[in-house]
Design an enzyme around this catalytic site. Structure first.
Site, short mmCIF file in Angstrom:
data_model
loop_
_atom_site.label_atom_id
_atom_site.label_comp_id
_atom_site.label_asym_id
_atom_site.label_seq_id
_atom_site.Cartn_x
_atom_site.Cartn_y
_atom_site.Cartn_z
N ASP A 44 -1.17 9.01 7.01
CA ASP A 44 -1.16 8.27 5.74
C ASP A 44 0.24 8.24 5.15
O ASP A 44 0.86 9.29 4.93
CB ASP A 44 -2.12 8.96 4.75
CG ASP A 44 -2.12 8.30 3.39
OD1 ASP A 44 -2.86 7.31 3.20
OD2 ASP A 44 -1.37 8.76 2.50
N TYR A 49 7.01 6.07 -0.28
CA TYR A 49 7.41 7.37 0.25
C TYR A 49 8.76 7.33 0.95
O TYR A 49 9.33 8.38 1.26
CB TYR A 49 6.37 7.89 1.26
CG TYR A 49 4.99 8.14 0.70
CD1 TYR A 49 4.72 8.09 -0.68
CD2 TYR A 49 3.92 8.44 1.55
CE1 TYR A 49 3.45 8.32 -1.16
CE2 TYR A 49 2.65 8.68 1.07
CZ TYR A 49 2.42 8.60 -0.29
OH TYR A 49 1.15 8.83 -0.77
N LYS A 74 0.53 1.79 2.18
CA LYS A 74 0.24 1.32 0.83
C LYS A 74 1.36 0.42 0.31
O LYS A 74 2.54 0.70 0.54
CB LYS A 74 0.08 2.51 -0.14
CG LYS A 74 -0.81 3.62 0.33
CD LYS A 74 -0.83 4.77 -0.67
CE LYS A 74 -1.51 6.00 -0.08
NZ LYS A 74 -0.68 6.67 0.92
N HIS A 107 -1.33 0.67 -3.96
CA HIS A 107 -1.01 2.04 -4.37
C HIS A 107 -1.49 2.36 -5.80
O HIS A 107 -2.02 3.44 -6.06
CB HIS A 107 0.50 2.27 -4.27
CG HIS A 107 0.87 3.69 -4.01
ND1 HIS A 107 1.94 4.07 -3.25
CD2 HIS A 107 0.30 4.86 -4.41
CE1 HIS A 107 2.02 5.39 -3.21
NE2 HIS A 107 1.03 5.89 -3.90
#
Length: 281
Positions: A44, A49, A74, A107
């Protein structure tokens, strides 16, 4: 490994590896290699990120065939809207050098605190997600941090409802109302923070149950989430904890234990409310 079947027939492992805050490429290589050896098959990540390329290279270096793992990504807040969400997905796919995501998620919902037209923004973004699904670029689509009223809003215009809602879920934040809503509406709940911020590991009730089960508190927390029917996405870079988190399929909690954990007062929360949070990113 237990599997959860989505409404469209796609199956996802009931436990995956979260990669939030893992940005160092050499560390990602080690983490992915160790996780795969332990048995993790769901990875994931998220555009926010800043580790998509690192994760892609780690998977390639491990030599994992595309059909041998589940990739979840996401779209970030800066890419809301029908066209923007599709453009963002294409960019992320290029980073992974793949033709599709197994699961692609929004998200965060547009915050009602900041956007009077939050419903229209979310609906327009979701139309873009539906198009990605129709085009085969995402095998399954869903959302993160959506509350019941966000999901109810989407119902007004959605052709396809979210198949997954990834939310903060752990002892001390049981999300029972959302879990029941999602069950009725064929939405699978994914626990993005199944251990919260770590404070719950000091809870005396959990420690007592763990002692009786001859398991760690973390394993009890994860087993509770498992029995709730949710997919778990714990994050760790430590191979010992990866194994510990994965070793939750050989015991169970009885109703009394599940109820006791459900009654734990709010604690261990990350503290981000999707209705109240100021826009970030």
């Amino acid at each position: 490994m237990n599997q959860v079947k989505l409404i469209n027939g796609v199956e996802l492992p009931q436990i995956g590896l979260g990669t939030w805050q893992i940005t160092d490429r050499s560390q990602m290589v080690e983490v992915v290699s160790n996780a795969y050896d332990v048995g993790y098959r769901l990875f994931d990540t998220a555009a926010a990120y800043s580790n998509e390329i690192a994760l892609s290279k780690a998977i390639t270096e491990k030599g994992i065939a595309r059909e041998a793992y589940i990739l979840s990504d996401k779209v970030w807040n800066t890419s809301r809207g029908y066209r923007a969400v599709q453009e963002a997905c294409h960019k992320s796919l290029k980073k992974f050098k793949t033709d599709y995501f197994d699961l692609y998620l929004i998200h965060w919902p547009a915050s009602m605190k900041l956007y009077p037209d939050w419903e229209e923004i979310n609906e327009d973004t979701w139309r873009g997600m539906e198009q990605l699904y129709k085009d085969g670029l995402a095998k399954a689509i869903g959302v993160c941090n959506f509350k019941i009223h966000h999901l109810e809003s989407l119902k007004k215009t959605a052709e396809i409802m979210p198949m997954v809602d990834q939310v903060e879920l752990h002892p001390g934040l049981n999300q029972n109302e959302l879990l029941e809503y999602c069950k009725v509406n064929d939405i699978v709940v994914e626990a993005s923070s199944p251990l919260g911020n770590g404070q719950i590991l000091n809870n005396e009730n959990l420690q007592m149950i763990a002692e009786n089960k001859k398991k760690t508190v973390a394993q009890v927390c994860l087993r509770w989430g498992l029995q709730k029917g949710s997919i778990l996405i714990p994050k760790t870079t430590n191979v010992g904890r990866m194994q510990e988190n994965f070793d939750i399929f050989n015991f169970s909690l009885d109703k009394k234990e599940m109820d006791a954990i459900d009654k734990i007062s709010y604690c261990g929360g990350i503290g981000i409310d999707s209705d109240e949070v100021e826009e970030f990113g």
